[in-house]
Design a protein around this motif. Sequence first.
Motif, PDB file in Angstrom:
ATOM      1  N   ALA A 243       0.835  -1.210   0.000  1.00 31.06           N
ATOM      2  CA  ALA A 243       0.000   0.000   0.000  1.00 31.06           C
ATOM      3  C   ALA A 243       0.867   1.255   0.000  1.00 31.06           C
ATOM      4  O   ALA A 243       0.504   2.276  -0.598  1.00 31.06           O
ATOM      5  N   GLU A 244       2.027   1.184   0.662  1.00 29.74           N
ATOM      6  CA  GLU A 244       2.918   2.355   0.755  1.00 29.74           C
ATOM      7  C   GLU A 244       3.532   2.730  -0.593  1.00 29.74           C
ATOM      8  O   GLU A 244       4.138   3.793  -0.728  1.00 29.74           O
ATOM      9  N   ALA A 245       3.411   1.868  -1.567  1.00 28.55           N
ATOM     10  CA  ALA A 245       3.886   2.179  -2.922  1.00 28.55           C
ATOM     11  C   ALA A 245       2.707   2.244  -3.892  1.00 28.55           C
ATOM     12  O   ALA A 245       2.858   1.993  -5.086  1.00 28.55           O
ATOM     13  N   THR A 246       1.550   2.608  -3.367  1.00 29.66           N
ATOM     14  CA  THR A 246       0.304   2.719  -4.142  1.00 29.66           C
ATOM     15  C   THR A 246      -0.048   1.401  -4.831  1.00 29.66           C
ATOM     16  O   THR A 246      -0.266   1.339  -6.043  1.00 29.66           O
ATOM     17  N   ILE A 247      -0.046   0.356  -4.039  1.00 30.03           N
ATOM     18  CA  ILE A 247      -0.530  -0.986  -4.382  1.00 30.03           C
ATOM     19  C   ILE A 247       0.360  -1.767  -5.353  1.00 30.03           C
ATOM     20  O   ILE A 247       0.856  -2.825  -5.004  1.00 30.03           O
ATOM     21  N   ASP A 248       0.571  -1.297  -6.565  1.00 28.37           N
ATOM     22  CA  ASP A 248       1.317  -2.108  -7.542  1.00 28.37           C
ATOM     23  C   ASP A 248       2.599  -1.409  -7.979  1.00 28.37           C
ATOM     24  O   ASP A 248       2.574  -0.227  -8.335  1.00 28.37           O
TER      25      ASP A 248
ATOM     26  N   SER B 281      23.838  -2.618  -1.927  1.00 26.96           N
ATOM     27  CA  SER B 281      23.149  -3.278  -3.036  1.00 26.96           C
ATOM     28  C   SER B 281      23.570  -4.740  -3.146  1.00 26.96           C
ATOM     29  O   SER B 281      24.757  -5.064  -3.095  1.00 26.96           O
ATOM     30  N   SER B 282      22.564  -5.647  -3.263  1.00 28.00           N
ATOM     31  CA  SER B 282      22.839  -7.083  -3.343  1.00 28.00           C
ATOM     32  C   SER B 282      23.091  -7.505  -4.782  1.00 28.00           C
ATOM     33  O   SER B 282      22.567  -6.907  -5.721  1.00 28.00           O
ATOM     34  N   ALA B 283      23.894  -8.549  -4.937  1.00 25.67           N
ATOM     35  CA  ALA B 283      24.225  -9.061  -6.266  1.00 25.67           C
ATOM     36  C   ALA B 283      23.123  -9.984  -6.779  1.00 25.67           C
ATOM     37  O   ALA B 283      22.187 -10.324  -6.059  1.00 25.67           O
ATOM     38  N   THR B 284      23.248 -10.394  -8.036  1.00 30.00           N
ATOM     39  CA  THR B 284      22.286 -11.309  -8.647  1.00 30.00           C
ATOM     40  C   THR B 284      22.205 -12.608  -7.851  1.00 30.00           C
ATOM     41  O   THR B 284      23.224 -13.150  -7.426  1.00 30.00           O
ATOM     42  N   ASN B 285      20.983 -13.094  -7.626  1.00 27.96           N
ATOM     43  CA  ASN B 285      20.703 -14.331  -6.882  1.00 27.96           C
ATOM     44  C   ASN B 285      21.071 -14.254  -5.411  1.00 27.96           C
ATOM     45  O   ASN B 285      21.066 -15.267  -4.722  1.00 27.96           O
ATOM     46  N   GLN B 286      21.367 -13.059  -4.923  1.00 25.83           N
ATOM     47  CA  GLN B 286      21.654 -12.870  -3.497  1.00 25.83           C
ATOM     48  C   GLN B 286      20.448 -12.250  -2.811  1.00 25.83           C
ATOM     49  O   GLN B 286      19.914 -11.244  -3.264  1.00 25.83           O
ATOM     50  N   GLU B 287      20.022 -12.838  -1.719  1.00 21.18           N
ATOM     51  CA  GLU B 287      18.814 -12.378  -1.034  1.00 21.18           C
ATOM     52  C   GLU B 287      19.025 -11.043  -0.334  1.00 21.18           C
ATOM     53  O   GLU B 287      20.081 -10.775   0.222  1.00 21.18           O
ATOM     54  N   GLY B 288      18.014 -10.190  -0.388  1.00 14.58           N
ATOM     55  CA  GLY B 288      18.070  -8.897   0.298  1.00 14.58           C
ATOM     56  C   GLY B 288      16.678  -8.305   0.419  1.00 14.58           C
ATOM     57  O   GLY B 288      15.698  -8.861  -0.089  1.00 14.58           O
ATOM     58  N   GLU B 289      16.587  -7.154   1.089  1.00 16.40           N
ATOM     59  CA  GLU B 289      15.290  -6.499   1.274  1.00 16.40           C
ATOM     60  C   GLU B 289      14.947  -5.661   0.045  1.00 16.40           C
ATOM     61  O   GLU B 289      15.788  -4.914  -0.463  1.00 16.40           O
ATOM     62  N   LEU B 290      13.727  -5.787  -0.422  1.00 18.59           N
ATOM     63  CA  LEU B 290      13.274  -5.024  -1.577  1.00 18.59           C
ATOM     64  C   LEU B 290      12.914  -3.603  -1.155  1.00 18.59           C
ATOM     65  O   LEU B 290      12.083  -3.390  -0.276  1.00 18.59           O
ATOM     66  N   CYS B 291      13.567  -2.629  -1.787  1.00 15.57           N
ATOM     67  CA  CYS B 291      13.253  -1.213  -1.562  1.00 15.57           C
ATOM     68  C   CYS B 291      12.675  -0.655  -2.861  1.00 15.57           C
ATOM     69  O   CYS B 291      13.240  -0.863  -3.942  1.00 15.57           O
ATOM     70  N   VAL B 292      11.547   0.039  -2.738  1.00 14.48           N
ATOM     71  CA  VAL B 292      10.824   0.539  -3.922  1.00 14.48           C
ATOM     72  C   VAL B 292      10.869   2.054  -3.962  1.00 14.48           C
ATOM     73  O   VAL B 292      10.550   2.731  -2.977  1.00 14.48           O
ATOM     74  N   GLY B 293      11.266   2.599  -5.104  1.00 19.87           N
ATOM     75  CA  GLY B 293      11.265   4.033  -5.323  1.00 19.87           C
ATOM     76  C   GLY B 293      10.452   4.367  -6.562  1.00 19.87           C
ATOM     77  O   GLY B 293      10.161   3.493  -7.375  1.00 19.87           O
ATOM     78  N   GLY B 294      10.086   5.628  -6.701  1.00 21.90           N
ATOM     79  CA  GLY B 294       9.343   6.019  -7.891  1.00 21.90           C
ATOM     80  C   GLY B 294       8.118   6.848  -7.575  1.00 21.90           C
ATOM     81  O   GLY B 294       7.914   7.313  -6.451  1.00 21.90           O
ATOM     82  N   ALA B 295       7.265   6.985  -8.593  1.00 20.39           N
ATOM     83  CA  ALA B 295       6.139   7.915  -8.534  1.00 20.39           C
ATOM     84  C   ALA B 295       5.133   7.601  -7.444  1.00 20.39           C
ATOM     85  O   ALA B 295       4.504   8.513  -6.885  1.00 20.39           O
TER      86      ALA B 295
ATOM     87  N   VAL C 275       5.500   6.106  -4.390  1.00 24.94           N
ATOM     88  CA  VAL C 275       5.916   5.955  -2.985  1.00 24.94           C
ATOM     89  C   VAL C 275       5.240   7.008  -2.117  1.00 24.94           C
ATOM     90  O   VAL C 275       5.207   8.189  -2.459  1.00 24.94           O
ATOM     91  N   PHE C 276       4.702   6.590  -0.980  1.00 22.85           N
ATOM     92  CA  PHE C 276       3.915   7.480  -0.126  1.00 22.85           C
ATOM     93  C   PHE C 276       4.793   8.509   0.594  1.00 22.85           C
ATOM     94  O   PHE C 276       6.024   8.386   0.648  1.00 22.85           O
TER      95      PHE C 276
END
Length: 309
Positions: free
Chosen positions: A5-10, A45-59, A61-62
């Motif tokens: 919801a904090e990233a406007t749903i999708d 920043s995590s490398a390919t196939n390395q687990e990490g927390e997803l952070c979302v930026g863009g239009a 974001v609340f």
Amino acid sequence: MYGPAEATIDCTVHRIHVTSTIQSIPIGSPLSNYRCMIMSEYLQSSATNQEGELCVGGAGVFAGYLGRDDLTAKVLVEIDGDLFYRTGDLVTMDNNGLLHYQGRKDHQIKLHGQRIELGEIERCLLNIISISACVVMKWNDDYLVAYVQSSSHINEEKLREHCQSHLPPHMIPSFFVILDKLPLNLNGKIDRKLLPPPDLSSSSHTHDNNVPRTTLEQQLQDIFSQAIHIESPDVEVPFGQLGGTSLSAIHALTLIRQQVSNKVQTGLLFTNSSIRQLAQAIEPILALEELQETASEVNEIHGTDVQRT
């Protein structure tokens, strides 16, 4: 489509082909006006196939939580000059740039030096047909407790056997609490705060057949008690489930070499995780030492007789 919801749903999307035989469906790649970063626990920043927390930026974001600046400060972070929302979701990115959901950061714990995804244990238990709901929690910083909702007559022994056949030892709950219904909050989600504490007195840890049967088992129980600071630990429960750590394992091994036999190797302790298993593994070593000692005494007596003649 995926998104909080904090990233406007999708904020990500993935097209699924009905004819595809793929078993693991990714959450896809970012929408055109979003950016996704996978960050380690140190916000690197995590490398390919390395687990990490997803952070979302863009239009989408609340701006923050109304009247909760403290919470807002915890979940919004600036990366490369842009504001990103820390979703708390753990993901990986494959070689095709697709994001794969792995679980929740707040449900991943560290117990006795091992990282454990609680959801993995819950999914294992939910594979049992008679269990309709389940939640696993860390209790008292030393144990895993599994709360299961079941209307049938399932018992702790069957649950433990199921986990032992599907999970590594450090992920097997120490306690199983079987309830007719798990407590829910107003939103219909499981209310973890209302879950009852495990009843130690009714646990299988107190069964009479789990007390020492031999002098060696009693000796090892005393050693384990010193190493993990638990009075009379269960002789059939694995070291890790008793609250043992790598440091306490070293302490226990040192005491065993001092008090029982200096020929006990590190591998023996880790491949025989309970007191009873370890006692059975050490018995042949003690028997061999006794034979060697007897043979040495015989040789000494024989040598003395030869000198006299």
